[in-house]
Each structure stands twice: as C-alpha cells, then as structure tokens.
Write a protein that holds these residues in place. Structure first.
Motif, PDB file in Angstrom:
ATOM      1  N   LEU A   1       0.828  -1.201   0.000  1.00 40.62           N
ATOM      2  CA  LEU A   1       0.000   0.000   0.000  1.00 40.62           C
ATOM      3  C   LEU A   1       0.868   1.258   0.000  1.00 40.62           C
ATOM      4  O   LEU A   1       0.569   2.236  -0.700  1.00 40.62           O
ATOM      5  N   THR A   2       1.953   1.254   0.739  1.00 42.00           N
ATOM      6  CA  THR A   2       2.836   2.419   0.793  1.00 42.00           C
ATOM      7  C   THR A   2       3.488   2.668  -0.572  1.00 42.00           C
ATOM      8  O   THR A   2       3.569   3.814  -1.025  1.00 42.00           O
ATOM      9  N   ILE A   3       3.915   1.618  -1.236  1.00 43.16           N
ATOM     10  CA  ILE A   3       4.486   1.765  -2.583  1.00 43.16           C
ATOM     11  C   ILE A   3       3.420   2.262  -3.551  1.00 43.16           C
ATOM     12  O   ILE A   3       3.681   3.128  -4.393  1.00 43.16           O
ATOM     13  N   TRP A   4       2.202   1.740  -3.428  1.00 47.12           N
ATOM     14  CA  TRP A   4       1.081   2.172  -4.270  1.00 47.12           C
ATOM     15  C   TRP A   4       0.855   3.675  -4.090  1.00 47.12           C
ATOM     16  O   TRP A   4       0.695   4.413  -5.081  1.00 47.12           O
ATOM     17  N   LEU A   5       0.837   4.150  -2.855  1.00 54.67           N
ATOM     18  CA  LEU A   5       0.679   5.582  -2.585  1.00 54.67           C
ATOM     19  C   LEU A   5       1.827   6.374  -3.203  1.00 54.67           C
ATOM     20  O   LEU A   5       1.607   7.399  -3.861  1.00 54.67           O
ATOM     21  N   TRP A   6       3.042   5.918  -2.998  1.00 52.45           N
ATOM     22  CA  TRP A   6       4.220   6.596  -3.537  1.00 52.45           C
ATOM     23  C   TRP A   6       4.092   6.782  -5.046  1.00 52.45           C
ATOM     24  O   TRP A   6       4.346   7.870  -5.575  1.00 52.45           O
ATOM     25  N   ASN A   7       3.714   5.723  -5.744  1.00 52.96           N
ATOM     26  CA  ASN A   7       3.634   5.758  -7.203  1.00 52.96           C
ATOM     27  C   ASN A   7       2.570   6.722  -7.713  1.00 52.96           C
ATOM     28  O   ASN A   7       2.635   7.153  -8.867  1.00 52.96           O
ATOM     29  N   ARG A   8       1.613   7.087  -6.894  1.00 56.85           N
ATOM     30  CA  ARG A   8       0.584   8.045  -7.291  1.00 56.85           C
ATOM     31  C   ARG A   8       0.909   9.467  -6.842  1.00 56.85           C
ATOM     32  O   ARG A   8       0.505  10.425  -7.480  1.00 56.85           O
ATOM     33  N   ILE A   9       1.636   9.595  -5.757  1.00 58.34           N
ATOM     34  CA  ILE A   9       1.957  10.922  -5.225  1.00 58.34           C
ATOM     35  C   ILE A   9       3.193  11.522  -5.904  1.00 58.34           C
ATOM     36  O   ILE A   9       3.224  12.713  -6.212  1.00 58.34           O
ATOM     37  N   LYS A  10       4.197  10.714  -6.158  1.00 59.15           N
ATOM     38  CA  LYS A  10       5.473  11.212  -6.704  1.00 59.15           C
ATOM     39  C   LYS A  10       5.296  11.978  -8.019  1.00 59.15           C
ATOM     40  O   LYS A  10       5.930  13.033  -8.197  1.00 59.15           O
ATOM     41  N   PRO A  11       4.450  11.521  -8.976  1.00 60.81           N
ATOM     42  CA  PRO A  11       4.293  12.307 -10.210  1.00 60.81           C
ATOM     43  C   PRO A  11       3.653  13.682  -9.974  1.00 60.81           C
ATOM     44  O   PRO A  11       3.900  14.617 -10.732  1.00 60.81           O
ATOM     45  N   ILE A  12       2.850  13.801  -8.937  1.00 65.14           N
ATOM     46  CA  ILE A  12       2.184  15.069  -8.635  1.00 65.14           C
ATOM     47  C   ILE A  12       3.127  15.993  -7.874  1.00 65.14           C
ATOM     48  O   ILE A  12       3.139  17.209  -8.094  1.00 65.14           O
ATOM     49  N   PHE A  13       3.892  15.404  -6.964  1.00 68.06           N
ATOM     50  CA  PHE A  13       4.805  16.167  -6.111  1.00 68.06           C
ATOM     51  C   PHE A  13       6.211  15.571  -6.236  1.00 68.06           C
ATOM     52  O   PHE A  13       6.587  14.683  -5.461  1.00 68.06           O
ATOM     53  N   PRO A  14       6.987  16.037  -7.219  1.00 69.82           N
ATOM     54  CA  PRO A  14       8.331  15.475  -7.440  1.00 69.82           C
ATOM     55  C   PRO A  14       9.253  15.579  -6.225  1.00 69.82           C
ATOM     56  O   PRO A  14      10.207  14.813  -6.117  1.00 69.82           O
ATOM     57  N   GLY A  15       8.955  16.507  -5.322  1.00 78.89           N
ATOM     58  CA  GLY A  15       9.771  16.652  -4.128  1.00 78.89           C
ATOM     59  C   GLY A  15       9.442  15.650  -3.038  1.00 78.89           C
ATOM     60  O   GLY A  15       9.988  15.731  -1.928  1.00 78.89           O
ATOM     61  N   LEU A  16       8.569  14.672  -3.350  1.00 79.87           N
ATOM     62  CA  LEU A  16       8.212  13.660  -2.350  1.00 79.87           C
ATOM     63  C   LEU A  16       9.479  12.986  -1.843  1.00 79.87           C
ATOM     64  O   LEU A  16      10.280  12.458  -2.620  1.00 79.87           O
ATOM     65  N   LYS A  17       9.657  13.022  -0.542  1.00 82.69           N
ATOM     66  CA  LYS A  17      10.865  12.478   0.081  1.00 82.69           C
ATOM     67  C   LYS A  17      10.596  11.190   0.833  1.00 82.69           C
ATOM     68  O   LYS A  17      11.418  10.286   0.866  1.00 82.69           O
TER      69      LYS A  17
END
Length: 117
Positions: A85-101
């Motif tokens: 689930l965490t990887i799934w969230l990452w894959n959807r958030i990172k394209p919207i917010f490239p600064g996702l850390k």
C-alpha cells in the motif's frame, strides 16, 4: 528543508497469501494514518516550499480511491499489505509532487511502514 502533512482514511482488506488460519486472512478494517514528506527549497517570494492547501488538493483524490473501500478490489492492491500500500501511494503521489521524500503509513497506532522510494 522538508515539510509534512498528515492524512487518514478507513479501509478494509484481507491478506490472501498468509498461511491458513492467520487472522489477517479474514476481512478486517483499519483507520490508516499516513504522513507525506515533501523536500524542497523555500520559494523566496512566498516563504514556503509548497502551499499546504495545494498539497491537500493533490492528495485527496488519491485518498478517495481508498477510503471506505475493500483494498483488495483496488487495482494494484490485490495483496494489500502495508508495504505494498505504501508503494502504491508513492507511485501516485510522486508524479504530482516530485519533491516527495518519504511516506510513513500506520495501519495501527503501533505499527507502520516508512518508504523513501
């Protein structure tokens, strides 16, 4: 600099690959809490990295895909462990917010996952 914002959603799931008789093989629910960490430079004229309102607007449509759902029925979450689930969230958030850390996801108050891509 890193900023963060916390979110939550309620979902049910079961883990199809656990041994027979394991309690997580049965449908059960969680109130998930997750924190999104965004890294970046302060925009001098604004004094921030990102507007928290913009962050919230970007994350809420993703939460709507999960909130009050059986996670096993969500595409890509057929085996919805906290890690997947965490990887799934990452894959959807990172394209919207490239600064996702980083993303921290808690399925209970005492257990969770930290993912940094």
């Amino acid at each position: 600099m890193i900023i963060y914002k916390k979110f939550s959603f309620d979902s049910a799931h079961f883990l199809p690959n656990v041994p027979a008789g394991h309690k997580c093989g049965k449908i059960h629910g969680h109130t998930y809490f997750f924190t999104v960490f965004i890294e970046g430079d302060i925009i001098p004229e604004l004094g921030w990295i990102i507007d928290y309102t913009d962050l919230k607007k970007g994350i809420l449509p993703i939460i709507e895909l999960l909130d009050h759902q059986l996670l096993n029925e969500v595409q890509g979450l057929e085996n919805p462990t906290s890690e997947i689930l965490t990887i799934w969230l990452w894959n959807r958030i990172k394209p919207i917010f490239p600064g996702l850390k980083r993303i921290e996801l808690n399925e209970t108050p005492s257990s969770g996952v930290i993912y940094e891509g």
